[in-house]
Design a protein around this motif. Structure first.
Motif, PDB file in Angstrom:
ATOM      1  N   LEU A  52      51.182  17.147  77.313  1.00 40.23           N
ATOM      2  CA  LEU A  52      50.695  16.987  75.935  1.00 40.23           C
ATOM      3  C   LEU A  52      51.023  15.605  75.388  1.00 40.23           C
ATOM      4  O   LEU A  52      50.335  15.091  74.514  1.00 40.23           O
ATOM      5  CB  LEU A  52      51.320  18.057  75.032  1.00 40.23           C
ATOM      6  N   GLY A  53      52.077  14.993  75.903  1.00 40.31           N
ATOM      7  CA  GLY A  53      52.444  13.655  75.482  1.00 40.31           C
ATOM      8  C   GLY A  53      51.671  12.563  76.224  1.00 40.31           C
ATOM      9  O   GLY A  53      51.949  11.376  76.043  1.00 40.31           O
ATOM     10  N   GLY A  54      50.728  12.959  77.079  1.00 34.67           N
ATOM     11  CA  GLY A  54      49.898  11.978  77.786  1.00 34.67           C
ATOM     12  C   GLY A  54      50.554  11.403  79.029  1.00 34.67           C
ATOM     13  O   GLY A  54      50.066  10.430  79.605  1.00 34.67           O
ATOM     14  N   GLN A  55      51.674  11.993  79.490  1.00 35.83           N
ATOM     15  CA  GLN A  55      52.372  11.489  80.684  1.00 35.83           C
ATOM     16  C   GLN A  55      51.947  12.269  81.922  1.00 35.83           C
ATOM     17  O   GLN A  55      51.703  13.483  81.834  1.00 35.83           O
ATOM     18  CB  GLN A  55      53.892  11.690  80.530  1.00 35.83           C
ATOM     19  N   GLU A  56      51.912  11.594  83.083  1.00 41.47           N
ATOM     20  CA  GLU A  56      51.678  12.303  84.339  1.00 41.47           C
ATOM     21  C   GLU A  56      52.800  13.323  84.523  1.00 41.47           C
ATOM     22  O   GLU A  56      53.975  12.943  84.501  1.00 41.47           O
ATOM     23  CB  GLU A  56      51.667  11.318  85.511  1.00 41.47           C
ATOM     24  N   ARG A  57      52.477  14.599  84.700  1.00 49.31           N
ATOM     25  CA  ARG A  57      53.551  15.604  84.664  1.00 49.31           C
ATOM     26  C   ARG A  57      53.482  16.638  85.777  1.00 49.31           C
ATOM     27  O   ARG A  57      54.525  17.123  86.247  1.00 49.31           O
ATOM     28  CB  ARG A  57      53.536  16.324  83.305  1.00 49.31           C
ATOM     29  N   VAL A  58      52.270  17.019  86.198  1.00 46.08           N
ATOM     30  CA  VAL A  58      52.144  18.056  87.226  1.00 46.08           C
ATOM     31  C   VAL A  58      51.150  17.591  88.282  1.00 46.08           C
ATOM     32  O   VAL A  58      50.038  17.171  87.942  1.00 46.08           O
ATOM     33  CB  VAL A  58      51.655  19.393  86.628  1.00 46.08           C
ATOM     34  N   THR A  59      51.559  17.647  89.542  1.00 46.17           N
ATOM     35  CA  THR A  59      50.631  17.306  90.632  1.00 46.17           C
ATOM     36  C   THR A  59      50.363  18.561  91.447  1.00 46.17           C
ATOM     37  O   THR A  59      51.268  19.349  91.715  1.00 46.17           O
ATOM     38  CB  THR A  59      51.209  16.164  91.488  1.00 46.17           C
ATOM     39  N   LEU A  60      49.081  18.750  91.787  1.00 47.70           N
ATOM     40  CA  LEU A  60      48.697  19.945  92.528  1.00 47.70           C
ATOM     41  C   LEU A  60      47.838  19.561  93.725  1.00 47.70           C
ATOM     42  O   LEU A  60      47.222  18.488  93.737  1.00 47.70           O
ATOM     43  CB  LEU A  60      47.951  20.937  91.633  1.00 47.70           C
ATOM     44  N   GLY A  61      47.836  20.432  94.722  1.00 48.56           N
ATOM     45  CA  GLY A  61      47.002  20.214  95.890  1.00 48.56           C
ATOM     46  C   GLY A  61      46.695  21.536  96.551  1.00 48.56           C
ATOM     47  O   GLY A  61      47.372  22.552  96.298  1.00 48.56           O
ATOM     48  N   ARG A  62      45.643  21.534  97.389  1.00 47.68           N
ATOM     49  CA  ARG A  62      45.226  22.764  98.076  1.00 47.68           C
ATOM     50  C   ARG A  62      45.613  22.679  99.536  1.00 47.68           C
ATOM     51  O   ARG A  62      45.521  21.609 100.155  1.00 47.68           O
ATOM     52  CB  ARG A  62      43.707  22.929  97.938  1.00 47.68           C
ATOM     53  N   TRP A  63      46.068  23.795 100.077  1.00 54.36           N
ATOM     54  CA  TRP A  63      46.382  23.879 101.490  1.00 54.36           C
ATOM     55  C   TRP A  63      45.310  24.684 102.191  1.00 54.36           C
ATOM     56  O   TRP A  63      44.898  25.741 101.729  1.00 54.36           O
ATOM     57  CB  TRP A  63      47.731  24.554 101.708  1.00 54.36           C
ATOM     58  N   GLN A  64      44.847  24.169 103.324  1.00 55.05           N
ATOM     59  CA  GLN A  64      43.779  24.800 104.082  1.00 55.05           C
ATOM     60  C   GLN A  64      44.170  24.701 105.562  1.00 55.05           C
ATOM     61  O   GLN A  64      44.268  23.597 106.074  1.00 55.05           O
ATOM     62  CB  GLN A  64      42.497  23.991 103.829  1.00 55.05           C
ATOM     63  N   ASP A  65      44.421  25.831 106.193  1.00 55.85           N
ATOM     64  CA  ASP A  65      44.711  25.781 107.650  1.00 55.85           C
ATOM     65  C   ASP A  65      43.450  25.346 108.383  1.00 55.85           C
ATOM     66  O   ASP A  65      42.360  25.664 107.960  1.00 55.85           O
ATOM     67  CB  ASP A  65      45.078  27.183 108.172  1.00 55.85           C
ATOM     68  N   ASN A  66      43.618  24.639 109.517  1.00 53.34           N
ATOM     69  CA  ASN A  66      42.400  24.387 110.307  1.00 53.34           C
ATOM     70  C   ASN A  66      42.693  24.460 111.794  1.00 53.34           C
ATOM     71  O   ASN A  66      43.768  24.794 112.227  1.00 53.34           O
ATOM     72  CB  ASN A  66      41.746  23.056 109.943  1.00 53.34           C
TER      73      ASN A  66
END
Ligand code: GLN
Length: 276
Positions: free
Chosen positions: A262-276
């Motif tokens: 909410l303060g405009g700061q980078e705060r949460v990083t997300l990614g997807r995992w996919q087996d191959n």
């Protein structure tokens, strides 16, 4: 002393602090059992001697720097009142970003894991809004796990609380979503000497390698505990976004991106995992 005199006295006593008006209101509400509306509407009402003594004691604790959440024994997170003790981090508004992202996933049944749960805030907020999801919340500190279990019981959500270090209690299990707000502050960060953090356990705040050690550990281990596809969502410091994105990409996560708080700061990083 009347309610309005108490408000004025408390504000003056806490002047120079971070939020004298709000703090005074919250502490007076607790000392008297009077609602916010009633505080303002019935300012002429006198405090009983017991109420006044309780209020003065609370103001004195706040003057000594103790967090309001510790004095109240409670903190609201995502609209839910949670019990708080000095054994865990006090839930912060920044962390609501993590919950928002989890709730943006498709609603079909999902098993999720919250690592380093503390009060249980993240897992409880998610489970409250997704009654069909099954949550597991883990904390290494026994008092924190017990606290999270009390908060789970209070809100009657489908979250199992386990005590143990990171993934250790869920060996062999897989989840559709793993989240964490791990310790991520650099041990030499001067802000550790200021404000509420002085009263929070260092074990919930600091991590080696300039704050990245626990984030690295979780990113390294998470694929062994994720279904395919599965999601990893991590809170981190305002200046750690790039490092966390790189660590997740290097480990093989895809669609890696960072969400601002909410303060405009980078705060949460997300990614997807996919087996191959
Ligand atoms: N965001 C918190 C702070 O800066 C730290 C939370 C954490 O270390 N996980 O006080």
């Amino acid at each position: 002393m009347t309610l309005s005199e108490a408000l004025a006295w408390g504000r003056a006593a806490l002047a120079g602090g971070e939020s004298p008006a709000i703090d005074t209101q919250l502490l007076l509400m607790q000392a008297t059992g009077v609602s916010r509306t009633a505080l303002l509407a019935f300012g002429d009402r006198p405090l009983s001697p017991e109420q006044q003594a309780a209020f003065e004691a609370a103001i004195a604790r706040r003057q000594a720097g103790e967090p309001v959440a510790h004095i109240l024994g409670e903190q609201e997170f995502y609209g839910l009142a949670l019990e708080v003790t000095p054994h865990t981090l006090i839930p912060r508004p920044d962390t609501e970003t993590l919950v928002d992202l989890a709730l943006a996933l498709p609603e079909e049944a999902l098993r999720f894991l919250d690592l380093g749960t503390g009060t249980g805030a993240i897992a409880i907020a998610i489970a409250h809004h997704r009654p069909r999801w099954q949550g597991v919340a883990i904390d290494r500190v026994a008092e924190a796990a017990a606290l999270a279990a009390r908060n789970v019981a209070r809100h009657q959500v489908a979250v199992e609380v386990l005590a143990g270090s990171w993934f250790e209690p869920v060996a062999g299990k897989r989840f559709g979503l793993i989240l964490s707000n791990p310790p991520y502050i650099d041990p030499v960060d001067p802000h550790l000497g200021q404000g509420d953090v002085r009263f929070e356990p260092l074990s919930a705040l600091i991590a080696e390698e300039a704050g990245l050690a626990d984030l690295k550990h979780i990113i390294e281990q998470a694929p062994a505990y994720l279904q395919s596809p599965g999601w990893l969502m991590l809170e981190h410091g305002y200046d750690q976004g790039q490092a966390v994105r790189e660590l997740m990409q290097l480990r093989g996560f895809v669609a890696v991106r960072t969400q601002h708080d909410l303060g405009g700061q980078e705060r949460v990083t997300l990614g997807r995992w996919q087996d191959n």
